[in-house]
Design a protein around this motif. Structure first.
Motif, mmCIF file in Angstrom:
data_model
loop_
_atom_site.group_PDB
_atom_site.id
_atom_site.type_symbol
_atom_site.label_atom_id
_atom_site.label_comp_id
_atom_site.label_asym_id
_atom_site.label_seq_id
_atom_site.Cartn_x
_atom_site.Cartn_y
_atom_site.Cartn_z
ATOM 1 N N PHE A 6 -1.737 -6.101 -12.481
ATOM 2 C CA PHE A 6 0.309 -5.928 -12.862
ATOM 3 C C PHE A 6 0.550 -4.398 -12.432
ATOM 4 C CE2 PHE A 6 3.919 -6.004 -14.890
ATOM 5 C CZ PHE A 6 4.989 -6.345 -13.761
ATOM 6 N N PHE A 7 -0.035 -3.601 -13.803
ATOM 7 C CA PHE A 7 -0.277 -2.189 -13.596
ATOM 8 C C PHE A 7 -0.048 -2.134 -12.126
ATOM 9 C CE2 PHE A 7 -1.616 1.751 -15.546
ATOM 10 C CZ PHE A 7 -0.387 2.363 -15.960
ATOM 11 N N ASP A 8 -1.474 -1.847 -11.420
ATOM 12 C CA ASP A 8 -1.429 -1.669 -10.656
ATOM 13 C C ASP A 8 -1.656 -1.852 -9.577
ATOM 14 O OD1 ASP A 8 -3.934 -0.403 -11.151
ATOM 15 O OD2 ASP A 8 -5.243 -2.346 -11.004
ATOM 16 N N THR A 9 -0.313 -3.053 -9.529
ATOM 17 C CA THR A 9 0.989 -3.568 -8.410
ATOM 18 C C THR A 9 2.087 -2.408 -8.074
ATOM 19 O OG1 THR A 9 -0.060 -5.567 -7.998
ATOM 20 C CG2 THR A 9 1.861 -5.525 -7.472
ATOM 21 N N ILE A 10 2.367 -2.959 -9.551
ATOM 22 C CA ILE A 10 3.608 -1.740 -9.453
ATOM 23 C C ILE A 10 3.602 0.019 -8.985
ATOM 24 C CG2 ILE A 10 5.172 -1.194 -11.183
ATOM 25 C CD1 ILE A 10 5.463 -4.233 -10.702
ATOM 26 N N GLU A 11 2.262 0.110 -10.320
ATOM 27 C CA GLU A 11 2.263 1.195 -9.406
ATOM 28 C C GLU A 11 2.404 1.694 -7.912
ATOM 29 O OE1 GLU A 11 -1.062 4.948 -10.534
ATOM 30 O OE2 GLU A 11 -1.777 2.626 -10.153
ATOM 31 N N GLU A 12 1.496 0.694 -7.455
ATOM 32 C CA GLU A 12 1.398 1.109 -5.585
ATOM 33 C C GLU A 12 2.938 1.154 -5.140
ATOM 34 O OE1 GLU A 12 -1.696 -1.100 -4.485
ATOM 35 O OE2 GLU A 12 -2.624 -0.112 -5.610
ATOM 36 N N ASN A 13 3.675 -0.268 -5.529
ATOM 37 C CA ASN A 13 5.256 -0.581 -4.914
ATOM 38 C C ASN A 13 6.195 0.559 -5.348
ATOM 39 O OD1 ASN A 13 4.482 -3.078 -4.263
ATOM 40 N ND2 ASN A 13 4.709 -4.258 -6.145
ATOM 41 N N ILE A 14 5.524 1.004 -6.550
ATOM 42 C CA ILE A 14 6.961 2.685 -6.370
ATOM 43 C C ILE A 14 6.325 3.591 -6.378
ATOM 44 C CG2 ILE A 14 7.484 4.526 -8.909
ATOM 45 C CD1 ILE A 14 7.399 2.333 -10.375
ATOM 46 N N ILE A 15 5.375 3.502 -5.495
ATOM 47 C CA ILE A 15 5.142 4.998 -5.091
ATOM 48 C C ILE A 15 5.201 4.569 -3.325
ATOM 49 C CG2 ILE A 15 2.564 6.099 -3.076
ATOM 50 C CD1 ILE A 15 1.287 5.898 -6.415
ATOM 51 N N ALA A 16 4.974 2.601 -2.891
ATOM 52 C CA ALA A 16 5.627 3.156 -1.401
ATOM 53 C C ALA A 16 7.054 2.870 -1.636
ATOM 54 C CB ALA A 16 5.586 1.227 -0.966
ATOM 55 N N VAL A 17 8.008 2.974 -2.211
ATOM 56 C CA VAL A 17 9.432 2.326 -2.653
ATOM 57 C C VAL A 17 9.700 4.079 -2.450
ATOM 58 C CG1 VAL A 17 11.189 2.107 -3.489
ATOM 59 C CG2 VAL A 17 10.429 0.147 -3.684
ATOM 60 N N GLY A 18 8.731 5.043 -3.371
ATOM 61 C CA GLY A 18 9.364 6.276 -3.034
ATOM 62 C C GLY A 18 9.469 7.161 -1.608
ATOM 63 N N ILE A 19 7.663 6.465 -1.011
ATOM 64 C CA ILE A 19 7.823 6.778 0.126
ATOM 65 C C ILE A 19 9.258 6.548 1.364
ATOM 66 C CG2 ILE A 19 6.659 6.582 2.800
ATOM 67 C CD1 ILE A 19 4.046 6.650 0.168
ATOM 68 N N ILE A 20 9.342 5.132 1.389
ATOM 69 C CA ILE A 20 10.288 4.687 2.008
ATOM 70 C C ILE A 20 11.726 5.207 1.860
ATOM 71 C CG2 ILE A 20 12.311 2.508 2.438
ATOM 72 C CD1 ILE A 20 9.628 0.859 2.032
#
Length: 160
Positions: A6-20
């Protein structure tokens, strides 16, 4: 390969949203500069906020993936026990530097909050200054994980 937590998924999603957010805000800023020159700057500031957060979160992401900047051409010539010790030392030094950045970041965020400074958009500046604290804090967690992995690899080599 292990299943992502869960922690890894949240981290990657926050990075992706930031890039968007960065892409959308920079595109909007370019359009505003063309059509409404007085209105530009707001999306640019939001893009900068997103960029700073993505940059600091990616530092811990790289540590997690063992993709941080290391020079291992010479280290690969050493026997495994020496390489494990160098890996351990690398993550330990990275963790010490991260602790220093987190400490300094907390001090700076506290100062910024007490001053009440805001950006052009009205967002408090402490939001962007919190990014290094969170990024390096997460990096400390990743360094501890990597140190435990190195210790496990050393134990496996000793038993083998």
């Amino acid at each position: 390969m292990s299943k992502k937590g869960f922690f890894d998924t949240i981290e990657e999603n926050i990075i992706a949203v930031g890039i968007i957010i960065m892409v959308i805000m920079e595109t909007a800023n370019a359009a505003l500069k063309l059509f409404f020159p007085g209105g530009s700057g707001y999306p640019e500031e939001l893009a900068c906020y997103a960029y700073v957060w993505v940059a600091f979160l990616c530092a811990s992401f790289c540590t997690k993936r063992s993709a941080n900047i290391i020079v291992d051409a010479l280290a690969n010539l050493y026997p495994k026990p020496v390489r494990h010790m160098l890996d351990y030392l690398q993550y330990l030094l990275d963790m010490v530097m991260s602790v220093l950045f987190v400490y300094g970041g907390f001090l700076y965020v506290g100062t910024t909050i007490s001053q009440g400074t805001v950006g052009k958009t009205g967002f408090p500046c402490w939001i962007v200054y919190l990014a290094p604290v969170v990024g390096f804090g997460l990096n400390i967690v990743r360094d501890v994980q990597k140190i435990l992995e190195v210790k496990a690899a050393q134990a496996a080599n000793i038993q083998a």
